[in-house]
Design a protein around this motif. Structure first.
Motif, PDB file in Angstrom:
ATOM      1  N   PHE A 185      -7.119  -5.428   4.514  1.00  0.00           N
ATOM      2  CA  PHE A 185      -6.411  -5.459   3.212  1.00  0.00           C
ATOM      3  C   PHE A 185      -7.404  -4.447   2.332  1.00  0.00           C
ATOM      4  CE2 PHE A 185      -9.126  -9.068   2.799  1.00  0.00           C
ATOM      5  CZ  PHE A 185      -9.828  -8.786   1.498  1.00  0.00           C
ATOM      6  N   ARG A 186      -6.602  -3.901   1.284  1.00  0.00           N
ATOM      7  CA  ARG A 186      -7.630  -2.955   0.155  1.00  0.00           C
ATOM      8  C   ARG A 186      -6.358  -2.861  -0.867  1.00  0.00           C
ATOM      9  NH1 ARG A 186      -6.575   0.369   4.733  1.00  0.00           N
ATOM     10  NH2 ARG A 186      -5.173   1.778   4.373  1.00  0.00           N
ATOM     11  N   ILE A 187      -7.020  -2.983  -2.082  1.00  0.00           N
ATOM     12  CA  ILE A 187      -6.256  -2.891  -3.298  1.00  0.00           C
ATOM     13  C   ILE A 187      -7.095  -2.273  -4.733  1.00  0.00           C
ATOM     14  CG2 ILE A 187      -6.869  -5.391  -3.712  1.00  0.00           C
ATOM     15  CD1 ILE A 187      -4.061  -5.681  -5.154  1.00  0.00           C
ATOM     16  N   PRO A 190     -14.027  -4.886   4.995  1.00  0.00           N
ATOM     17  CA  PRO A 190     -14.624  -3.860   5.717  1.00  0.00           C
ATOM     18  C   PRO A 190     -13.516  -3.228   6.823  1.00  0.00           C
ATOM     19  CG  PRO A 190     -15.834  -5.879   5.767  1.00  0.00           C
ATOM     20  CD  PRO A 190     -14.715  -6.262   5.015  1.00  0.00           C
ATOM     21  N   LEU A 191     -12.799  -4.184   7.408  1.00  0.00           N
ATOM     22  CA  LEU A 191     -11.614  -3.596   8.143  1.00  0.00           C
ATOM     23  C   LEU A 191     -10.577  -2.751   7.391  1.00  0.00           C
ATOM     24  CD1 LEU A 191     -10.354  -3.314  10.953  1.00  0.00           C
ATOM     25  CD2 LEU A 191      -9.014  -5.320  10.645  1.00  0.00           C
ATOM     26  N   GLY A 192     -10.305  -3.019   6.212  1.00  0.00           N
ATOM     27  CA  GLY A 192      -9.283  -2.405   5.425  1.00  0.00           C
ATOM     28  C   GLY A 192      -9.889  -1.027   4.912  1.00  0.00           C
ATOM     29  N   LEU A 193     -11.229  -1.023   4.890  1.00  0.00           N
ATOM     30  CA  LEU A 193     -11.862   0.270   4.388  1.00  0.00           C
ATOM     31  C   LEU A 193     -11.962   1.156   5.348  1.00  0.00           C
ATOM     32  CD1 LEU A 193     -14.320  -1.047   1.896  1.00  0.00           C
ATOM     33  CD2 LEU A 193     -12.615   0.404   1.274  1.00  0.00           C
ATOM     34  N   ILE A 214      -9.039   3.251   6.487  1.00  0.00           N
ATOM     35  CA  ILE A 214      -8.652   4.519   5.750  1.00  0.00           C
ATOM     36  C   ILE A 214      -9.863   5.480   5.615  1.00  0.00           C
ATOM     37  CG2 ILE A 214      -9.682   3.493   3.408  1.00  0.00           C
ATOM     38  CD1 ILE A 214      -7.520   5.006   2.074  1.00  0.00           C
ATOM     39  N   ILE A 215     -11.190   5.081   5.938  1.00  0.00           N
ATOM     40  CA  ILE A 215     -12.176   5.918   6.050  1.00  0.00           C
ATOM     41  C   ILE A 215     -12.061   6.688   7.511  1.00  0.00           C
ATOM     42  CG2 ILE A 215     -14.993   6.085   6.412  1.00  0.00           C
ATOM     43  CD1 ILE A 215     -15.158   3.794   4.698  1.00  0.00           C
ATOM     44  N   GLY A 216     -11.649   5.943   8.297  1.00  0.00           N
ATOM     45  CA  GLY A 216     -11.498   6.594   9.498  1.00  0.00           C
ATOM     46  C   GLY A 216     -12.783   7.193  10.522  1.00  0.00           C
ATOM     47  N   SER A 217     -12.698   7.907  11.510  1.00  0.00           N
ATOM     48  CA  SER A 217     -13.604   8.523  12.281  1.00  0.00           C
ATOM     49  C   SER A 217     -13.854  10.078  12.264  1.00  0.00           C
ATOM     50  CB  SER A 217     -13.877   7.672  13.759  1.00  0.00           C
ATOM     51  OG  SER A 217     -13.888   6.379  13.608  1.00  0.00           O
ATOM     52  N   GLU A 218     -14.924  10.329  12.718  1.00  0.00           N
ATOM     53  CA  GLU A 218     -15.140  11.892  12.933  1.00  0.00           C
ATOM     54  C   GLU A 218     -14.134  12.435  13.685  1.00  0.00           C
ATOM     55  OE1 GLU A 218     -18.840  14.964  13.269  1.00  0.00           O
ATOM     56  OE2 GLU A 218     -19.163  12.880  12.661  1.00  0.00           O
ATOM     57  N   GLY A 219     -13.457  13.507  13.173  1.00  0.00           N
ATOM     58  CA  GLY A 219     -12.605  14.268  14.101  1.00  0.00           C
ATOM     59  C   GLY A 219     -10.929  13.758  13.838  1.00  0.00           C
ATOM     60  N   LYS A 223      -7.751  13.338  11.700  1.00  0.00           N
ATOM     61  CA  LYS A 223      -6.909  14.319  10.627  1.00  0.00           C
ATOM     62  C   LYS A 223      -6.871  13.671   9.284  1.00  0.00           C
ATOM     63  CE  LYS A 223      -4.614  17.721  13.579  1.00  0.00           C
ATOM     64  NZ  LYS A 223      -3.250  18.245  13.909  1.00  0.00           N
ATOM     65  N   LYS A 224      -6.233  12.545   9.372  1.00  0.00           N
ATOM     66  CA  LYS A 224      -6.052  11.484   8.068  1.00  0.00           C
ATOM     67  C   LYS A 224      -7.137  10.645   7.933  1.00  0.00           C
ATOM     68  CE  LYS A 224      -0.827  11.412   7.758  1.00  0.00           C
ATOM     69  NZ  LYS A 224       0.249  10.801   7.633  1.00  0.00           N
ATOM     70  N   ARG A 225      -8.226  10.935   7.230  1.00  0.00           N
ATOM     71  CA  ARG A 225      -9.366  10.078   6.640  1.00  0.00           C
ATOM     72  C   ARG A 225      -9.668  10.361   5.268  1.00  0.00           C
ATOM     73  NH1 ARG A 225     -14.812  11.971   9.144  1.00  0.00           N
ATOM     74  NH2 ARG A 225     -15.300   9.620   8.623  1.00  0.00           N
ATOM     75  N   ASP A 226     -10.066   9.492   4.580  1.00  0.00           N
ATOM     76  CA  ASP A 226     -10.530   9.795   3.231  1.00  0.00           C
ATOM     77  C   ASP A 226     -11.562   8.750   2.734  1.00  0.00           C
ATOM     78  OD1 ASP A 226     -10.435  10.374   0.554  1.00  0.00           O
ATOM     79  OD2 ASP A 226      -8.592   9.263  -0.135  1.00  0.00           O
ATOM     80  N   PHE A 227     -12.673   9.330   2.162  1.00  0.00           N
ATOM     81  CA  PHE A 227     -13.562   8.398   1.640  1.00  0.00           C
ATOM     82  C   PHE A 227     -14.349   9.005   0.356  1.00  0.00           C
ATOM     83  CE2 PHE A 227     -15.134  11.056   5.354  1.00  0.00           C
ATOM     84  CZ  PHE A 227     -16.176  11.959   4.740  1.00  0.00           C
ATOM     85  N   ASP A 228     -13.562   9.952  -0.212  1.00  0.00           N
ATOM     86  CA  ASP A 228     -13.972  10.467  -1.582  1.00  0.00           C
ATOM     87  C   ASP A 228     -14.082   9.588  -2.527  1.00  0.00           C
ATOM     88  OD1 ASP A 228     -14.276  13.045  -0.200  1.00  0.00           O
ATOM     89  OD2 ASP A 228     -12.526  14.060  -1.221  1.00  0.00           O
ATOM     90  N   PHE A 229     -13.019   8.692  -2.541  1.00  0.00           N
ATOM     91  CA  PHE A 229     -13.128   7.442  -3.494  1.00  0.00           C
ATOM     92  C   PHE A 229     -14.253   6.637  -3.695  1.00  0.00           C
ATOM     93  CE2 PHE A 229     -10.978   5.697   0.312  1.00  0.00           C
ATOM     94  CZ  PHE A 229     -11.675   4.731   0.263  1.00  0.00           C
ATOM     95  N   LEU A 230     -15.125   6.906  -2.741  1.00  0.00           N
ATOM     96  CA  LEU A 230     -16.473   5.989  -2.637  1.00  0.00           C
ATOM     97  C   LEU A 230     -17.580   6.890  -3.202  1.00  0.00           C
ATOM     98  CD1 LEU A 230     -16.237   4.658   0.945  1.00  0.00           C
ATOM     99  CD2 LEU A 230     -15.471   3.346  -0.915  1.00  0.00           C
ATOM    100  N   SER A 231     -17.250   8.076  -3.625  1.00  0.00           N
ATOM    101  CA  SER A 231     -18.248   8.976  -3.959  1.00  0.00           C
ATOM    102  C   SER A 231     -19.009   8.607  -5.419  1.00  0.00           C
ATOM    103  CB  SER A 231     -17.668  10.101  -4.335  1.00  0.00           C
ATOM    104  OG  SER A 231     -16.670  10.202  -5.264  1.00  0.00           O
ATOM    105  N   SER A 232     -18.489   8.156  -6.134  1.00  0.00           N
ATOM    106  CA  SER A 232     -19.001   7.548  -7.528  1.00  0.00           C
ATOM    107  C   SER A 232     -19.003   6.219  -7.748  1.00  0.00           C
ATOM    108  CB  SER A 232     -18.318   8.401  -8.475  1.00  0.00           C
ATOM    109  OG  SER A 232     -18.274   9.903  -8.540  1.00  0.00           O
ATOM    110  N   ILE A 233     -19.312   5.464  -6.687  1.00  0.00           N
ATOM    111  CA  ILE A 233     -19.198   3.905  -6.847  1.00  0.00           C
ATOM    112  C   ILE A 233     -20.668   3.644  -7.488  1.00  0.00           C
ATOM    113  CG2 ILE A 233     -19.491   1.822  -5.599  1.00  0.00           C
ATOM    114  CD1 ILE A 233     -16.841   2.698  -5.760  1.00  0.00           C
ATOM    115  N   GLU A 234     -20.536   2.841  -8.756  1.00  0.00           N
ATOM    116  CA  GLU A 234     -21.774   2.730  -9.561  1.00  0.00           C
ATOM    117  C   GLU A 234     -22.190   0.988  -9.253  1.00  0.00           C
ATOM    118  OE1 GLU A 234     -20.485   3.719 -13.516  1.00  0.00           O
ATOM    119  OE2 GLU A 234     -20.235   5.736 -12.813  1.00  0.00           O
ATOM    120  N   ILE A 235     -21.288   0.236  -8.804  1.00  0.00           N
ATOM    121  CA  ILE A 235     -21.614  -1.261  -8.317  1.00  0.00           C
ATOM    122  C   ILE A 235     -21.184  -1.511  -7.182  1.00  0.00           C
ATOM    123  CG2 ILE A 235     -21.592  -3.573  -9.198  1.00  0.00           C
ATOM    124  CD1 ILE A 235     -21.769  -2.929 -12.143  1.00  0.00           C
ATOM    125  N   LEU A 236     -22.018  -1.947  -5.997  1.00  0.00           N
ATOM    126  CA  LEU A 236     -21.306  -2.290  -4.926  1.00  0.00           C
ATOM    127  C   LEU A 236     -21.345  -3.899  -4.772  1.00  0.00           C
ATOM    128  CD1 LEU A 236     -20.219  -1.859  -2.056  1.00  0.00           C
ATOM    129  CD2 LEU A 236     -22.511  -1.564  -1.391  1.00  0.00           C
TER     130      LEU A 236
END
Length: 470
Positions: free
Chosen positions: A138-140, A165-168, A171-176, A178-191
């Motif tokens: 899941f992811r929301i 972790p599985l939900g992320l 969507i993050i996907g693996s190298e190679g 086509k449909k992968r996205d992890f830009d939304f993690l670029s400015s995380i200030e609190i993990l």
């Protein structure tokens, strides 16, 4: 937490403090988001008024993307509780906060009472971990507005992301791909990584994959106003400004490595260390000799092969005799389990096996074969015990191929022996394999002082006896 230092807290027990810890980190995350949003709105007003002498550097108040907080939890039930706490914290007396998509959220993340199997008695920690909806994919996105909250908001319009972790990973996907996205993690200030020990029982690779994609420069601008982006975000220094909060029920090298290798907070780190004085061996109720056998290995990598060789050359020959029947072998690693299973097949030994992937008929057959003595050995994985917590009857001899990840599993498995009393308690045995690289697990089982003595001793074999009438 308020000092924005990284925090590693390895005493988050499922049966105690869980809700308090969840409440504290939700409060911290919400406070951070509300302050950041308030600053953006104030600066919007200042910019609109165009006061003379306004320094553009003072208006830099954003990251390259909007999401500021990432909360990683293992199950949908955990996500449900996190969102419920966020809603309750936003509510003020006599006025409820407006939450959009609330019904859809409860339908997808809630759990109907009839979903729970009846009349199943399990330990308290099992009941606490596996309460409610235990789906782990899941992811929301959650958008925090001034007087309302929007659930299921698109990630690039969200302030907080709650995910597994599985939900992320999907969507993050693996190298190679086509449909992968992890830009939304670029400015995380609190993990916030909660219940980190459970990910060891799910798939730790997903956590490592997530950590390697945090705070990277985005591949697209996503409509950002670069004149408002902080300079340290533009300079790709976001990882040095990210606070990581790591909560776990135990200290484990894999969890420690996340804190040591992936946390770069310039504010510093705080790690809580708990030194176990007694160990879980004190909870063993059966009269049983525990033989701890130390194996030698030159490195962490070589210990896997060294353990297998030690087991097949020194330990297994002692148990091949028919007198040593009803032997349960507890294997924490699935890879070790597969290796042992293949070796037993090759040697044509009388054995059966159960892992987390075994279906119900297979589990029943294996338990019956072992109980009636039709199979001499039973191989069991730690994940099977974690997810099912069955009482396996018919154990006379016990071998821990490696020390358990959870210390209380040691006493639980040993205490299974008393479920099948045939007047043969005097012949019961327990053998444990360990190396110098298992120091933390050993301390959790026998106590820190004893563990230090065992690791420094010139002797490779140590004996403990539990359950004696003093």
């Amino acid at each position: 937490m308020d000092s924005y230092k990284d925090l590693y807290y390895p005493s988050r027990l499922a049966t105690a403090q869980g809700e308090e810890i969840r409440h504290v980190y939700c409060l911290h995350a919400l406070n951070h988001v509300l302050k950041a949003n308030s600053q953006v709105l104030n600066n919007n007003t200042r910019k609109r008024d165009q006061k003379s002498g306004l320094d553009e550097e003072d208006l830099r108040d954003q990251g390259l993307t909007r999401p500021k907080v990432l909360i990683v939890v293992p199950f949908r039930e955990s996500a449900l509780r996190v969102v419920q706490i966020l809603i309750s914290l936003m509510e003020v007396p006599d006025k409820k906060v407006d939450v959009s998509n609330k019904k859809r959220f409860k339908d997808q993340f809630g759990c109907a009472p009839e979903d729970r199997p009846p009349n199943l008695r399990r330990p308290d920690d099992y009941e606490a971990v596996f309460a409610g909806n235990i789906d782990d994919h899941f992811r929301i996105g959650v958008a925090i507005l001034q007087k309302s909250m929007r659930l299921y908001s698109p990630f690039y319009s969200s302030d907080i992301i709650v995910a597994s972790p599985l939900g992320l990973r999907t969507i993050i996907g693996s190298e190679g791909e086509k449909k992968r996205d992890f830009d939304f993690l670029s400015s995380i200030e609190i993990l916030i990584i909660d219940q980190a020990d459970i990910y060891l029982m799910q798939n730790w690779e997903h956590v490592l994959h997530l950590m390697s994609h945090l705070n990277l420069q985005p591949t697209d601008s996503h409509g950002v106003d670069f004149s408002r982006v902080r300079m340290w975000s533009l300079s790709n220094w976001s990882k040095y400004y990210r606070q990581t909060l790591l909560f776990s029920a135990l200290q484990e090298p894999q969890i420690n490595s996340i804190f040591n290798k992936h946390c770069f907070n310039y504010n510093g780190q705080v790690a809580v260390k708990n030194i176990p004085k007694t160990g879980s061996i004190c909870q063993v109720l059966v009269q049983l000799p525990h033989v701890f056998q130390r194996l030698e290995a030159d490195s962490v990598l070589s210990v896997i092969d060294a353990r297998f060789k030690f087991f097949t050359d020194k330990i297994l020959p002692q148990y091949r005799d028919a007198i040593m029947s009803h032997t349960l072998i507890y294997v924490p690693s699935y890879f070790d389990y597969v290796r042992l299973r293949n070796y037993f097949k090759k040697e044509e030994l009388s054995f059966t096996h159960i892992c987390e992937y075994t279906d119900k008929p297979g589990i029943s057959r294996a338990r019956q074969f072992f109980l009636k003595g039709q199979r001499q050995f039973l191989l069991v994985t730690e994940r099977f015990h974690f997810y099912k917590r069955y009482t396996l009857k018919g154990i006379r001899n016990l071998i821990f191929y490696e020390l358990p990840t959870y210390p209380h599993f040691y006493s639980e498995v040993c205490n299974m022996m008393k479920a099948w009393k045939q007047g043969e308690e005097a012949t019961w045995t327990c053998t444990v394999l360990y190396s110098k690289y298992d120091a933390q697990r050993l301390a959790a089982v026998v106590g820190a002082e004893r563990a230090a003595q065992m690791l420094q001793s010139k002797k490779n074999v140590h004996l403990f006896v539990t359950g004696e009438n003093n």
